[in-house]
Scaffold this motif. Structure first.
Motif, mmCIF file in Angstrom:
data_model
loop_
_atom_site.group_PDB
_atom_site.id
_atom_site.type_symbol
_atom_site.label_atom_id
_atom_site.label_comp_id
_atom_site.label_asym_id
_atom_site.label_seq_id
_atom_site.Cartn_x
_atom_site.Cartn_y
_atom_site.Cartn_z
ATOM 1 N N LEU A 1 0.788 -1.320 -0.042
ATOM 2 C CA LEU A 1 -0.092 -0.001 0.049
ATOM 3 C C LEU A 1 0.824 1.115 0.129
ATOM 4 C CD1 LEU A 1 -2.662 -1.017 2.680
ATOM 5 C CD2 LEU A 1 -2.863 -1.144 0.036
ATOM 6 N N ALA A 2 1.913 1.232 0.734
ATOM 7 C CA ALA A 2 2.920 2.554 0.820
ATOM 8 C C ALA A 2 3.527 2.824 -0.516
ATOM 9 C CB ALA A 2 3.739 2.249 2.102
ATOM 10 N N THR A 3 4.053 1.435 -1.086
ATOM 11 C CA THR A 3 4.595 1.716 -2.425
ATOM 12 C C THR A 3 3.667 2.301 -3.564
ATOM 13 O OG1 THR A 3 5.974 -0.343 -1.751
ATOM 14 C CG2 THR A 3 5.673 0.340 -4.027
ATOM 15 N N GLU A 4 2.430 1.808 -3.464
ATOM 16 C CA GLU A 4 1.571 2.381 -4.505
ATOM 17 C C GLU A 4 1.216 3.718 -4.312
ATOM 18 O OE1 GLU A 4 -0.445 2.908 -7.743
ATOM 19 O OE2 GLU A 4 0.348 0.800 -7.485
ATOM 20 N N ILE A 5 0.926 4.036 -2.966
ATOM 21 C CA ILE A 5 1.032 5.676 -2.682
ATOM 22 C C ILE A 5 2.176 6.508 -3.101
ATOM 23 C CG2 ILE A 5 0.549 7.119 -0.718
ATOM 24 C CD1 ILE A 5 -1.025 4.831 0.823
ATOM 25 N N LEU A 6 3.305 5.938 -2.912
ATOM 26 C CA LEU A 6 4.416 6.574 -3.376
ATOM 27 C C LEU A 6 4.439 6.663 -4.782
ATOM 28 C CD1 LEU A 6 7.208 7.835 -2.383
ATOM 29 C CD2 LEU A 6 8.325 5.350 -2.545
ATOM 30 N N ALA A 7 4.046 5.645 -5.410
ATOM 31 C CA ALA A 7 4.147 5.864 -6.878
ATOM 32 C C ALA A 7 3.142 6.844 -7.395
ATOM 33 C CB ALA A 7 3.884 4.618 -7.537
ATOM 34 N N GLN A 8 1.810 6.857 -6.773
ATOM 35 C CA GLN A 8 1.114 7.776 -7.421
ATOM 36 C C GLN A 8 1.668 9.228 -7.006
ATOM 37 O OE1 GLN A 8 -1.418 7.312 -9.247
ATOM 38 N NE2 GLN A 8 -1.087 5.141 -9.345
ATOM 39 N N VAL B 1 -7.912 -10.980 5.571
ATOM 40 C CA VAL B 1 -7.882 -9.492 5.696
ATOM 41 C C VAL B 1 -9.239 -8.763 6.142
ATOM 42 C CG1 VAL B 1 -7.120 -7.397 4.488
ATOM 43 C CG2 VAL B 1 -5.659 -9.595 4.339
ATOM 44 N N LYS B 2 -9.217 -8.171 7.050
ATOM 45 C CA LYS B 2 -10.590 -7.827 7.454
ATOM 46 C C LYS B 2 -10.431 -6.247 6.630
ATOM 47 C CE LYS B 2 -13.070 -5.834 11.232
ATOM 48 N NZ LYS B 2 -13.293 -5.627 12.947
ATOM 49 N N ALA B 3 -9.309 -5.281 6.833
ATOM 50 C CA ALA B 3 -9.431 -4.254 6.273
ATOM 51 C C ALA B 3 -7.864 -3.749 5.986
ATOM 52 C CB ALA B 3 -9.880 -3.127 7.103
ATOM 53 N N ALA B 4 -7.598 -2.990 4.902
ATOM 54 C CA ALA B 4 -6.095 -2.617 4.562
ATOM 55 C C ALA B 4 -6.270 -1.379 3.865
ATOM 56 C CB ALA B 4 -5.453 -3.829 3.627
ATOM 57 N N GLY B 5 -5.506 -0.358 4.226
ATOM 58 C CA GLY B 5 -5.560 0.907 3.710
ATOM 59 C C GLY B 5 -4.603 1.932 4.165
#
Length: 319
Positions: A48-55, A171-175
């Motif tokens: 998740l952190a990597t995708e945010i960093l990419a965007q 996984v219940k939630a991931a964000g």
């Protein structure tokens, strides 16, 4: 519905922010890699952190690779992402046993470690890769990405990521989220933002809201205070086909392929990033082997012809 990442800017143009619900993505990664409960949380946060960093940092056809080596028992964490919402990754020890802290919660920092390196490599078409480096500061993943952005990219930022598990290890939630201060942000606005971040509910609670990522942004920025700029569907990067893996096997020497047939009766190829397995029977390997033998024979003929040509040229020179 696919997982979503949303990008916004505050109406006073003091901050830009990103929020993501990646619950399905993290569950799919956990299933593919057959990760333990703790490894799922670590890998999920990293993806998740990597995708945010990419965007937040890439444009066009650029992509990036992140390598975290905190020297903890989970080993190296490697992730990749692009601007189109595709992300993939793996951890060295996907079967890591539970490590808990004093509150009997999964100890992510204890698994990752904080005595190592954090490296980001950015790839752009027709140019040399750019490598940025920092140190692991906590092993909690979000803090380490925050430190990298602030110190290596010189962008005042806060990244938060979280993965919450069900009792059955699904996984219940991931964000997660990223908030970056723009040049117009005042000290008072920065202080107010920090107070909101300290008081915001858990990500799992916010993602339980039907608004998804917008619920995270509402908690941080206030519902009427931002304008949406972009929404991106995110998911795991496409797995290479079996034919693509066959092409890779065909680059091996013939004796190695023959050994797979004789000793193992076939071969299993597992994608390092996807975790998916592809089986090659002895017959399938033999088909590949015949092509390799033809290639090797052709190479020998070409080498023999070159040797004959060199010998002839040498004889002519002596005359």
């Amino acid at each position: 519905m696919a997982d979503q990442l949303i990008k916004v800017i505050t109406k006073d143009e003091a901050f830009r922010a990103f929020a993501v619900d990646g619950t399905k993505l993290v569950q799919e990664a956990a299933s593919s890699h057959e990760t333990s409960r703790l490894a799922t949380v670590v890998l999920g946060r990293a993806l998740l952190a990597t995708e945010i960093l990419a965007q937040a940092t890439l444009k066009g056809e650029e992509r990036l690779n992140v390598k975290m080596a905190g020297r903890g028992p989970i080993g190296q964490i490697v992730t990749e992402a692009d601007t189109k919402g595709a992300v993939r990754g793996y951890v060295s020890n996907p079967e890591i046993e539970p490590i808990v802290n004093d509150d009997n919660q999964l100890n992510v920092a204890g698994a990752v470690g904080n005595n190592g390196s954090f490296q980001v490599t950015k790839f752009a078409p027709y140019s040399n890769p750019y490598i940025g480096q920092s140190i692991m500061v906590s092993g909690e993943i979000g803090d380490d990405f925050t430190y990298y952005l602030t110190h290596s990219e010189q962008i005042p930022s806060v990244i938060g990521v979280g993965v919450t598990m069900n009792p059955d290890n699904t996984v219940k939630a991931a964000g997660g989220f990223l908030v970056q201060a723009l040049p117009g942000a005042s000290d008072d606005q920065l202080t107010e933002l920090n107070e909101k971040l300290q008081k915001m509910p858990a990500l799992a609670t916010l993602l339980g809201n039907k608004k998804g990522p917008l619920a995270i942004l509402d908690a941080i920025l206030g519902e009427p205070n931002y304008s949406q700029l972009q929404s991106v569907s995110i998911g795991l990067a496409a797995e290479p086909s079996k034919d693509a893996y066959a092409a890779q096997l065909a680059t091996l020497p013939s004796h190695e392929i023959q050994a797979m047939i004789d000793e193992d009766g076939g071969a299993e190829v597992r994608g390092k990033f996807s975790g998916k397995r592809h089986q090659f029977s002895a017959h399938e390997l033999d088909v590949i082997l015949q092509d390799v033998l033809k290639r090797e024979a052709q190479q020998k003929n070409e080498e023999a012809q070159d040797d004959d040509s060199d010998a002839a040229n040498s004889a002519d020179e002596k005359k």
